[in-house]
Design a protein around this motif. Structure first.
Motif: not given
Length: 102
Positions: A73-77, A81-91, A97-98
């Motif tokens: 689920p956003y913002p994980t990837f 799923c241990a990392q976190t996106c620093s971008c928007t949900n669509t990106s 990730g981003c």
């Protein structure tokens, strides 16, 4: 005489117990299935059955849950799923990730 019979009974009981433990150990070790018996082929959550390797395998990056059926689920990837996106949900790609690399 009674004492001799009891020693023989306890000795046989010990042998039976040892044989049962050996059987159970060999069954677990020789089993091609995973350790989580209540799931398909014994594969624990976070793993899925690999038909080519004939055993349980870790989920691919971006997937998790029972048989790897859910995406992160956003913002994980990524893996587990241990990392976190620093971008928007669509990106944010659930596996990598981003998309813009940030």
């Amino acid at each position: 005489m009674f004492h001799l019979m009891m020693n023989t009974f306890n000795g046989n009981r010990f042998v039976v117990c040892v044989l049962i433990w050996i059987f159970l150990f060999l069954h677990v070790v020789s089993s091609e299935k995973g350790p989580c018996n209540s799931y398909f082929n014994g594969c624990c959550p976070g793993t899925k059955w690999d038909w080519d390797e004939n055993n349980c395998a870790e989920c691919e990056p971006g997937y998790f849950w029972i048989n790897c059926t859910k995406i992160c689920p956003y913002p994980t990837f990524g893996k587990s799923c241990a990392q976190t996106c620093s971008c928007t949900n669509t990106s944010c790609d659930f596996a990598n990730g981003c998309k813009n690399g940030k």
